[in-house]
Design a protein around this motif. Structure first.
Motif, PDB file in Angstrom:
ATOM      1  N   LEU A  88       0.740  -1.107  -0.074  1.00  0.00           N
ATOM      2  CA  LEU A  88      -0.053  -0.006   0.054  1.00  0.00           C
ATOM      3  C   LEU A  88       0.855   1.336   0.013  1.00  0.00           C
ATOM      4  O   LEU A  88       0.477   2.084  -0.698  1.00  0.00           O
ATOM      5  N   VAL A 145       1.249   4.527  -3.113  1.00  0.00           N
ATOM      6  CA  VAL A 145       0.878   5.908  -3.052  1.00  0.00           C
ATOM      7  C   VAL A 145       1.624   6.791  -3.883  1.00  0.00           C
ATOM      8  O   VAL A 145       3.142   6.923  -3.839  1.00  0.00           O
ATOM      9  N   GLU A 156      -2.843   9.095   6.381  1.00  0.00           N
ATOM     10  CA  GLU A 156      -3.061   7.566   6.350  1.00  0.00           C
ATOM     11  C   GLU A 156      -4.216   7.232   7.558  1.00  0.00           C
ATOM     12  O   GLU A 156      -4.056   7.939   8.684  1.00  0.00           O
ATOM     13  N   GLN A 187      -2.846  13.420  -0.785  1.00  0.00           N
ATOM     14  CA  GLN A 187      -3.110  12.158  -0.963  1.00  0.00           C
ATOM     15  C   GLN A 187      -3.800  11.551   0.364  1.00  0.00           C
ATOM     16  O   GLN A 187      -3.178  11.941   1.495  1.00  0.00           O
ATOM     17  N   PHE A 233      -4.627   7.673   2.213  1.00  0.00           N
ATOM     18  CA  PHE A 233      -4.569   6.034   1.993  1.00  0.00           C
ATOM     19  C   PHE A 233      -4.997   5.481   3.214  1.00  0.00           C
ATOM     20  O   PHE A 233      -4.897   5.923   4.222  1.00  0.00           O
ATOM     21  N   ASN A 251      -5.681   0.929   4.622  1.00  0.00           N
ATOM     22  CA  ASN A 251      -5.745  -0.346   4.457  1.00  0.00           C
ATOM     23  C   ASN A 251      -7.023  -0.679   5.456  1.00  0.00           C
ATOM     24  O   ASN A 251      -6.586  -1.205   6.836  1.00  0.00           O
ATOM     25  N   LEU A 308      -6.512   9.211  -3.690  1.00  0.00           N
ATOM     26  CA  LEU A 308      -6.902   8.233  -2.819  1.00  0.00           C
ATOM     27  C   LEU A 308      -6.510   6.673  -3.168  1.00  0.00           C
ATOM     28  O   LEU A 308      -6.363   6.388  -4.263  1.00  0.00           O
ATOM     29  N   THR A 309      -5.895   6.124  -2.382  1.00  0.00           N
ATOM     30  CA  THR A 309      -5.165   4.888  -2.388  1.00  0.00           C
ATOM     31  C   THR A 309      -5.716   3.938  -1.482  1.00  0.00           C
ATOM     32  O   THR A 309      -5.550   4.152  -0.039  1.00  0.00           O
ATOM     33  N   LEU A 310      -6.117   2.865  -1.682  1.00  0.00           N
ATOM     34  CA  LEU A 310      -6.274   1.822  -0.763  1.00  0.00           C
ATOM     35  C   LEU A 310      -6.156   0.192  -1.273  1.00  0.00           C
ATOM     36  O   LEU A 310      -6.224   0.045  -2.366  1.00  0.00           O
ATOM     37  N   ARG A 317      -6.712   3.130  -6.920  1.00  0.00           N
ATOM     38  CA  ARG A 317      -6.569   4.392  -6.819  1.00  0.00           C
ATOM     39  C   ARG A 317      -7.682   4.915  -7.307  1.00  0.00           C
ATOM     40  O   ARG A 317      -8.230   4.765  -8.456  1.00  0.00           O
TER      41      ARG A 317
END
Length: 255
Positions: free
Chosen positions: A34, A38, A48, A117, A119, A121, A167-169, A214
């Motif tokens: 993860l 990013v 985060e 950003q 992110f 989990n 966005l990142t997951l 993303r």
């Protein structure tokens, strides 16, 4: 007096050193992947959600030397441990942790619509469908609460990302439909577009167990389903590009 509740560990070939709960939620390849996914630019402000002891945010800071990263953690003991890990790695000038609940409209010290950003989990398991760990800390990190499901996590990501922020997951592949639904505009609230889905194939010929997703807040661009990334050789060892991510802190290979 020895600390029997924590272990002392190294990540990224020793670039990062940290203490982790001996019996609670611990570092995983998912968290490192993860962080590698990013795509933050120089001097970006990054957030985060659910940072735990700091694994992913520390890995991100090791790769990107100019970004600033704030973490949010619900569990007070993990938030305190994360703060100690930040200090132990000499990253107090760029990293911070905030104790708070992602369901709250405000978290002290964090402004909505302000991060380049965001992110996360999120917890993987629905408590109604999976056996929950008897360890309270691990259960809180891995099992969705009834009032804090995947939709709440993505809503919080959208809340704190600035317009056109990323966005990142990472999540289980079987939850991709829920992820896409939560990213869609709902009830007048802004969603995300330019969604890029990256399946993670453990071995060739096997179904993907994980996906990295993303997205860009407010974008109208269409979704892209990428070819994904193969992680392992037939003998189970990591392929070179993936090994570079996990051992050396490299960025996720572009697909």
């Amino acid at each position: 007096m020895p600390d029997i509740d924590h272990t002392h560990d190294a990540l990224l070939g020793g670039l990062i050193r940290l203490k982790q709960p001996r019996k609670g939620q611990r570092a995983s390849a998912d968290a490192v992947m993860l962080a590698a996914a990013v795509a933050a630019k120089s001097h970006a402000q990054v957030l985060e959600l659910g940072c735990g002891s700091g694994v992913a945010m520390l890995c991100l800071a090791a790769r990107l030397k100019t970004v600033s990263v704030a973490g949010v953690e619900l569990q007070p003991d993990l938030a305190a441990l994360c703060a100690r890990n930040i200090a132990a790695n000499g990253l107090d000038d760029r990293l911070s942790v905030h104790e708070g609940d992602i369901r709250a409209r405000r978290i002290a010290g964090l402004a909505p619509n302000s991060f380049d950003q965001v992110f996360a989990n999120p917890p993987y398991f629905d408590m109604a469908r999976h056996r929950v760990s008897p360890h309270a800390g691990r259960a809180a990190a891995r099992a969705e609460a009834e009032d804090a499901d995947l939709g709440h996590w993505i809503a919080a990501m959208l809340r704190y990302a600035r317009p056109n922020g990323g966005l990142t997951l990472i999540h289980k592949a079987e939850r991709l439909g829920d992820i896409l639904a939560a990213l869609s505009p709902q009830s007048g609230k802004q969603g995300a577009g330019a969604i890029r889905v990256i399946p993670l194939w453990s071995k060739a010929g096997q179904p993907a167990k994980r996906v990295i997703v993303r997205a860009i807040k407010g974008s109208k661009a269409p979704l892209t389903l990428t070819p994904g990334l193969l992680l392992h050789r037939p003998d189970g060892s990591y392929l070179p590009d993936i090994d570079a991510v996990l051992r050396d802190g490299a960025a996720l290979p572009e697909v």
